[in-house]
Design an enzyme around this catalytic site. Structure first.
Site, PDB file in Angstrom:
ATOM      1  N   CYS A   5      11.812   5.534   6.651  1.00  2.00           N
ATOM      2  CA  CYS A   5      12.400   4.261   5.864  1.00  2.00           C
ATOM      3  C   CYS A   5      12.710   3.215   6.423  1.00  2.00           C
ATOM      4  O   CYS A   5      13.081   2.064   6.050  1.00  2.00           O
ATOM      5  CB  CYS A   5      12.758   4.532   4.346  1.00  2.00           C
ATOM      6  SG  CYS A   5      11.443   6.146   3.583  1.00  2.00           S
ATOM      7  N   ASP A   6      14.427   3.429   6.650  1.00  2.00           N
ATOM      8  CA  ASP A   6      15.509   2.995   7.277  1.00  2.00           C
ATOM      9  C   ASP A   6      15.735   3.176   8.364  1.00  2.00           C
ATOM     10  O   ASP A   6      16.449   1.999   8.757  1.00  2.00           O
ATOM     11  CB  ASP A   6      16.515   3.172   6.321  1.00  2.00           C
ATOM     12  CG  ASP A   6      16.572   2.962   4.570  1.00  2.00           C
ATOM     13  OD1 ASP A   6      15.618   2.327   4.626  1.00  2.00           O
ATOM     14  OD2 ASP A   6      16.924   4.369   4.012  1.00  2.00           O
TER      15      ASP A   6
ATOM     16  N   CYS B 262      16.076   8.705   4.781  1.00  2.00           N
ATOM     17  CA  CYS B 262      15.143   8.542   5.205  1.00  2.00           C
ATOM     18  C   CYS B 262      14.971   8.014   6.219  1.00  2.00           C
ATOM     19  O   CYS B 262      15.161   6.712   6.583  1.00  2.00           O
ATOM     20  CB  CYS B 262      14.238   8.324   3.941  1.00  2.00           C
ATOM     21  SG  CYS B 262      11.972   7.850   4.976  1.00  2.00           S
TER      22      CYS B 262
END
Ligand code: NAP
Length: 321
Positions: A139-140, A136
């Site tokens: 997200c990261d 992701c």
């Protein structure tokens, strides 16, 4: 354990398909509950930007999810936050058991559990997940500002995520097993025009290496020459497709060779009153708009099924003296 109450419809999964089903079911006056174990929105929540949802030229994935959720909630739809452990089909209604211990029963069920990222299955993938290996970018990606990252895959997801990462990372190397991308033409053009993105064609990742600080390189094998090489990177983002979340699909329901459920045009399965929608269903393409369309179709079909079933059950009751 007996279940208390009887719903018209239980929707399992709160992505675009499940939420759209909820909107249509509530508008059809079905007593409906939606069960979702994570945050409603599903995979869409992980998208930085959605640019093909009609009416919104550009909208954040999480924002689109929230709008769908609020729309469903505006009709008073009940939402349960729990994990479904099993669906038990039955002639007197389908039973849905929850990890929290409760059990729900309904005339009809719509299964909308979608898919999960496919894994590369190479050494280091499991061990370094969260320490440089990610599925992701939204997200990261933030952790890789001004760093070098590799993206595996050549489809829409890989290229969209590579474009997102190019806004943060110093360099993004797209590792693809062929010399042609699968992604749509517009995404391809954008990626090829982006100076921070380069391509490692005809290449597969065979192992992921790390030190105490996390991932520091990936081992590559050229699919044409067979040569091996090491690519120094700080992170590896894997987008090589999805596998259907079909664990809850009751036995006897047909699936294709990849595990996707085969339905008819109403999204109905071979079990009366049980529908499968969205990315879990065998279909030509996987798009938010198609999951939403499935949700609409299945909810309308379920409404008709429930109405007919209730009428039949009523007629079967012994006449009052
Ligand atoms: P996908 O279209 O199935 O692409 C998967 C990619 O990963 C392909 O390029 C494939 O290579 C590669 N791949 C598969 N297994 C691999 C392995 N073991 N090792 C290395 N590479 C591997 O998956 P996706 O990109 O996640 O998209 C899924 C669906 O969602 C598609 O229908 C897509 O159109 C849709 N989607 C749409 C959008 C959008 O419209 N904006 C965004 C995201 C996703 P090959 O090409 O050689 O097969």
């Amino acid at each position: 354990m007996d279940c208390s109450g009887l719903y018209d419809l239980i929707i399992i999964g709160g992505g675009p398909g499940g939420l759209t089903a909820g909107i249509y079911a509530m508008r059809a006056a079905l007593k409906t509950v939606l069960v979702e174990m994570g945050a409603p929105g599903g995979q869409v929540n992980l998208s930085d930007a959605v640019e093909n949802w009609p009416g919104d030229e550009h909208i954040g994935g999480a924002e689109l999810s929230l709008k769908m959720l609020n729309h469903a909630r505006s009709y008073g739809m009940e939402i349960r936050s729990d994990e479904v452990t099993v669906i038990e089909p039955g002639l007197d209604g389908h039973t849905v058991r929850l990890a929290g211990g409760d059990c729900l029963k309904a005339h009809s069920v719509i299964l909308a559990t979608g898919g999960s990222p496919r894994k590369l299955e190479v050494p280091g993938e499991k061990e370094f997940y969260g320490r440089g290996v990610s599925y992701c970018a939204v997200c990261d990606g933030f952790f890789f500002r001004n760093k070098a990252v590799a993206v595996v895959g050549g489809g829409d997801s890989a290229i969209e995520e590579a474009l997102y990462l190019a806004k943060l990372a110093r360099e993004v190397i797209v590792v693809h097993r062929r010399d042609q991308l699968r992604a749509g033409a517009l995404l391809q053009q954008r990626a090829k025009a982006e100076c921070r993105i380069r391509f490692a064609w005809n290449s597969v990742v065979t192992a992921i290496q790390a030190d105490a600080n996390g991932v520091n390189a990936v081992a590559l094998r050229n699919t044409v020459t067979g040569d091996s090489s090491a690519l120094p990177v700080d992170g590896l983002f894997i987008f090589i497709g999805f596998v259907p979340n079909n664990r809850l699909v009751p036995a006897g329901i047909r699936r294709n060779a990849d595990g996707y459920v085969i339905t008819d045009e109403k999204c109905a399965t071979t079990i009366p009153g049980l529908y499968v929608i969205g990315d879990l269903r065998e279909k030509y393409a996987r798009q938010i708009v198609l999951s939403a369309a499935d949700g609409c179709t299945a909810a309308l079909a379920a409404a008709h099924y429930v109405e007919t079933r209730k009428a039949a059950l009523e007629c079967a009751l012994p006449a009052a003296k």
